[in-house]
Design an enzyme around this catalytic site. Sequence first.
Site, PDB file in Angstrom:
ATOM      1  N   HIS A   1       0.830  -1.206   0.000  1.00 26.90           N
ATOM      2  CA  HIS A   1       0.000   0.000   0.000  1.00 26.90           C
ATOM      3  C   HIS A   1       0.866   1.258   0.000  1.00 26.90           C
ATOM      4  CE1 HIS A   1       0.988  -0.517   4.259  1.00 26.90           C
ATOM      5  NE2 HIS A   1       0.824   0.800   4.381  1.00 26.90           N
TER       6      HIS A   1
ATOM      7  N   ASP B   1       0.461   5.082   1.788  1.00 19.27           N
ATOM      8  CA  ASP B   1      -0.333   5.540   2.933  1.00 19.27           C
ATOM      9  C   ASP B   1      -1.401   6.569   2.543  1.00 19.27           C
ATOM     10  OD1 ASP B   1       1.066   3.930   4.716  1.00 19.27           O
ATOM     11  OD2 ASP B   1       2.575   5.473   5.113  1.00 19.27           O
TER      12      ASP B   1
ATOM     13  N   ARG C   1       4.273   6.541  14.232  1.00 20.87           N
ATOM     14  CA  ARG C   1       4.351   7.141  12.888  1.00 20.87           C
ATOM     15  C   ARG C   1       3.849   8.566  12.861  1.00 20.87           C
ATOM     16  NH1 ARG C   1       1.093   4.930   7.854  1.00 20.87           N
ATOM     17  NH2 ARG C   1       0.021   6.946   7.856  1.00 20.87           N
TER      18      ARG C   1
HETATM   19  O1  LIG Z   1       5.075  -1.321  10.524  1.00 18.12           O
HETATM   20  C1  LIG Z   1       5.644  -1.131   9.460  1.00 18.12           C
HETATM   21  O2  LIG Z   1       6.742  -1.617   9.192  1.00 18.12           O
HETATM   22  C2  LIG Z   1       5.008  -0.301   8.420  1.00 18.12           C
HETATM   23  C3  LIG Z   1       3.629   0.067   8.800  1.00 18.12           C
HETATM   24  C4  LIG Z   1       3.001   0.930   7.787  1.00 18.12           C
HETATM   25  O3  LIG Z   1       2.491   0.510   6.802  1.00 18.12           O
HETATM   26  C5  LIG Z   1       3.077   2.381   8.001  1.00 18.12           C
HETATM   27  O4  LIG Z   1       3.568   2.825   9.032  1.00 18.12           O
HETATM   28  O5  LIG Z   1       2.667   3.104   7.103  1.00 18.12           O
HETATM   29 FE   LIG Z   2       1.808   2.146   5.566  1.00 14.60          FE
END
Ligand SMILES: O=C(O)CCC(=O)C(=O)O
Ligand SMILES: [Fe+2]
Length: 292
Positions: free
Chosen positions: A98, A100, A269
Amino acid sequence: MSRIEIKPLTPTLGALVEGADLSRPLDDEAFAQVKAAFLKHKVIFFEDQHLTPVQHRDFAARFGALHTHPLYPGVPEAPELFILDNHADNPTDNDSWHTDVTFIETPPMASILYAKHLPPVGGDTIWSDMKAAYDALSPAFREFLSGLDAVHDFARGFPQRGIVAKGAGEDKHAKALAEHPPVLHPVVRTHPETGEDALFVNFGFTERIKGLRRKESDAILNMLFEHVTKPEFLVRWRWTPNAVAFWDNRITQHYAVNDYLPHRRIMNRATVLGDRPYHRSRKPAGLKTAAE
Ligand SMILES: O=C(O)CCC(=O)C(=O)O
Ligand SMILES: [Fe+2]
């Protein structure tokens, strides 16, 4: 004088950035070096960073306004950040390709992920280079795709029965669903800062290509979803404690490898909003690319 060093991890995608301390504001020169590395390598990594949530947020905010996710739980000290806390009772839902938040009209320009707690081994993240994937297609197919738009849908990525929806609770999910009707984005996106063209469809949120029959759309999207996983386009990052990944969400996709349960993995994040995607042939009036 800053002593930043950039070490590429593959020819087109991924670089390790050494000599930067993200807990303090970067001086102008260091900021310019980091920004240039981000644009050139599309995902950059910093190791051994000791960031409070506020420092993480402040670093991200230097690049633009932040997006607050409608479903994931926020970090109390900096609510724009969210927590990914995965364990046996809450496995990741990011183990699919994906880009984001492409379900909004101005999807993020970048995401900045910080490793708070890692499993003993595993839990890598993989990125794919959407310019390399686009360039590998035939000129005739590239031209065909360049005229198309696709529907991106929150409901595809976050179905009611999904892990994230359940974690958020019924009311929060219903509200988010109502606030996020499907949006259209070009299938091929011109990068607003580098002028590069790249694929901009992703398995996570892209539901169909506008103007094609369902069978045609499914065939093309499935072909592209498979195409972007070709090893030549990928970089795989093995996390170290307190590492940061900072990716250009306009020209990459990623996949969180789900191989570490029953161990726990905790990430925070930050998400920096971007501008409205366009293809060079259909650029909205008033928008200029840096390459012009
Ligand atoms: O946990 C991860 O390594 C990536 C998670 C993810 O898709 C994101 O933080 O956008
Ligand atoms: Fe992601």
